[in-house]
Design a protein around this motif. Structure first.
Motif, PDB file in Angstrom:
ATOM      1  N   GLU A  42      -2.831  50.437   1.722  1.00 20.60           N
ATOM      2  CA  GLU A  42      -3.912  49.732   0.892  1.00 20.60           C
ATOM      3  C   GLU A  42      -3.165  48.717  -0.373  1.00 20.60           C
ATOM      4  O   GLU A  42      -3.465  47.913  -0.824  1.00 20.60           O
ATOM      5  CB  GLU A  42      -4.915  50.552  -0.041  1.00 20.60           C
ATOM      6  CG  GLU A  42      -5.783  50.019  -0.969  1.00 20.60           C
ATOM      7  CD  GLU A  42      -6.720  50.906  -1.546  1.00 20.60           C
ATOM      8  OE1 GLU A  42      -7.664  50.145  -2.127  1.00 20.60           O
ATOM      9  OE2 GLU A  42      -6.493  52.057  -1.834  1.00 20.60           O
ATOM     10  N   CYS A  43      -1.977  49.716  -0.666  1.00 20.61           N
ATOM     11  CA  CYS A  43      -1.130  49.049  -1.662  1.00 20.61           C
ATOM     12  C   CYS A  43      -0.473  47.516  -1.015  1.00 20.61           C
ATOM     13  O   CYS A  43      -0.652  46.460  -1.836  1.00 20.61           O
ATOM     14  CB  CYS A  43      -0.044  49.798  -2.393  1.00 20.61           C
ATOM     15  SG  CYS A  43      -0.472  50.847  -3.448  1.00 20.61           S
ATOM     16  N   GLU A  45      -1.656  46.026   1.388  1.00 19.65           N
ATOM     17  CA  GLU A  45      -2.499  45.020   1.684  1.00 19.65           C
ATOM     18  C   GLU A  45      -3.096  44.096   0.478  1.00 19.65           C
ATOM     19  O   GLU A  45      -3.260  43.137   0.473  1.00 19.65           O
ATOM     20  CB  GLU A  45      -3.943  45.419   2.312  1.00 19.65           C
ATOM     21  CG  GLU A  45      -5.007  44.409   2.727  1.00 19.65           C
ATOM     22  CD  GLU A  45      -6.240  45.300   3.362  1.00 19.65           C
ATOM     23  OE1 GLU A  45      -7.397  44.629   3.256  1.00 19.65           O
ATOM     24  OE2 GLU A  45      -6.017  46.385   3.770  1.00 19.65           O
ATOM     25  N   ARG A  46      -3.468  44.893  -0.439  1.00 21.91           N
ATOM     26  CA  ARG A  46      -3.924  44.314  -1.820  1.00 21.91           C
ATOM     27  C   ARG A  46      -2.827  43.580  -2.631  1.00 21.91           C
ATOM     28  O   ARG A  46      -3.222  42.434  -3.167  1.00 21.91           O
ATOM     29  CB  ARG A  46      -4.697  45.413  -2.664  1.00 21.91           C
ATOM     30  CG  ARG A  46      -5.757  45.805  -1.847  1.00 21.91           C
ATOM     31  CD  ARG A  46      -6.537  46.668  -2.514  1.00 21.91           C
ATOM     32  NE  ARG A  46      -7.143  46.217  -3.635  1.00 21.91           N
ATOM     33  CZ  ARG A  46      -8.151  46.979  -4.456  1.00 21.91           C
ATOM     34  NH1 ARG A  46      -8.701  47.839  -4.393  1.00 21.91           N
ATOM     35  NH2 ARG A  46      -8.662  45.855  -5.565  1.00 21.91           N
ATOM     36  N   LYS A  50      -3.364  40.248  -0.393  1.00 23.43           N
ATOM     37  CA  LYS A  50      -4.351  39.497  -1.087  1.00 23.43           C
ATOM     38  C   LYS A  50      -3.773  38.964  -2.384  1.00 23.43           C
ATOM     39  O   LYS A  50      -4.688  38.620  -3.275  1.00 23.43           O
ATOM     40  CB  LYS A  50      -5.285  40.590  -1.087  1.00 23.43           C
ATOM     41  CG  LYS A  50      -6.051  40.754  -0.139  1.00 23.43           C
ATOM     42  CD  LYS A  50      -7.248  41.938  -0.192  1.00 23.43           C
ATOM     43  CE  LYS A  50      -8.017  42.266   1.059  1.00 23.43           C
ATOM     44  NZ  LYS A  50      -8.968  43.191   0.817  1.00 23.43           N
ATOM     45  N   GLU A  52      -3.038  40.672  -5.200  1.00 25.58           N
ATOM     46  CA  GLU A  52      -3.673  41.100  -6.418  1.00 25.58           C
ATOM     47  C   GLU A  52      -2.746  42.067  -7.227  1.00 25.58           C
ATOM     48  O   GLU A  52      -2.027  42.842  -6.568  1.00 25.58           O
ATOM     49  CB  GLU A  52      -4.655  42.020  -5.921  1.00 25.58           C
ATOM     50  CG  GLU A  52      -5.935  41.698  -5.175  1.00 25.58           C
ATOM     51  CD  GLU A  52      -6.947  42.714  -4.805  1.00 25.58           C
ATOM     52  OE1 GLU A  52      -6.940  43.820  -5.526  1.00 25.58           O
ATOM     53  OE2 GLU A  52      -7.769  42.567  -3.985  1.00 25.58           O
ATOM     54  N   TRP A  55      -0.488  46.192  -7.370  1.00 26.88           N
ATOM     55  CA  TRP A  55      -0.799  47.055  -6.396  1.00 26.88           C
ATOM     56  C   TRP A  55       0.736  47.356  -5.675  1.00 26.88           C
ATOM     57  O   TRP A  55       1.060  48.310  -5.332  1.00 26.88           O
ATOM     58  CB  TRP A  55      -1.749  46.421  -5.415  1.00 26.88           C
ATOM     59  CG  TRP A  55      -3.260  46.641  -5.739  1.00 26.88           C
ATOM     60  CD1 TRP A  55      -4.011  45.972  -6.428  1.00 26.88           C
ATOM     61  CD2 TRP A  55      -3.954  47.769  -5.524  1.00 26.88           C
ATOM     62  NE1 TRP A  55      -5.038  46.319  -6.834  1.00 26.88           N
ATOM     63  CE2 TRP A  55      -5.261  47.395  -6.085  1.00 26.88           C
ATOM     64  CE3 TRP A  55      -3.436  49.087  -4.893  1.00 26.88           C
ATOM     65  CZ2 TRP A  55      -5.919  48.585  -6.022  1.00 26.88           C
ATOM     66  CZ3 TRP A  55      -4.737  49.992  -4.598  1.00 26.88           C
ATOM     67  CH2 TRP A  55      -5.926  49.916  -5.366  1.00 26.88           C
TER      68      TRP A  55
END
Length: 100
Positions: A42-43, A45-46, A50, A52, A55
């Motif tokens: 998740e870290c 990916e984000r 993405k 962001e 992250w």
């Protein structure tokens, strides 16, 4: 670089990372054992795919992935060596712990 892989490889894979950033790859393996695969994924990916902030950030030598950040209300991070060619740096968002 992370969006273009070998033929048949899904976009966003980090298969290139161990060869280019072996120290970061070792740190990521440690974090996977410590925090779990799902959280590290998740870290990545984000923070990387993405874009962001807050992250994922990794640096080794001249390569960097993600965005370094400071916690809310803090000055910019000063514990990240700026020009180290030998030290790998990995920053991941802490795991959120919900009520038990």
């Amino acid at each position: 670089m992370d969006k273009e892989g070998k033929k048949g490889e899904k976009p966003g894979r980090w298969a290139w990372l161990p060869a280019q950033m072996p120290g970061v790859a070792r740190l990521m393996a440690e974090k996977r054992r410590e925090l779990g695969h799902a959280h590290v994924n998740e870290c990545w990916e984000r923070g990387v795919l993405k874009l962001e902030p807050g992250w994922f950030y990794a640096r080794e030598g001249a390569l960097a992935v993600g965005t370094p950040w400071a916690e809310p209300g803090q000055a910019p991070r000063d514990d990240i060596p700026q020009y180290s060619t030998t030290q790998a740096v990995l920053m991941l968002r802490e795991v959120a712990h919900g009520p038990r």
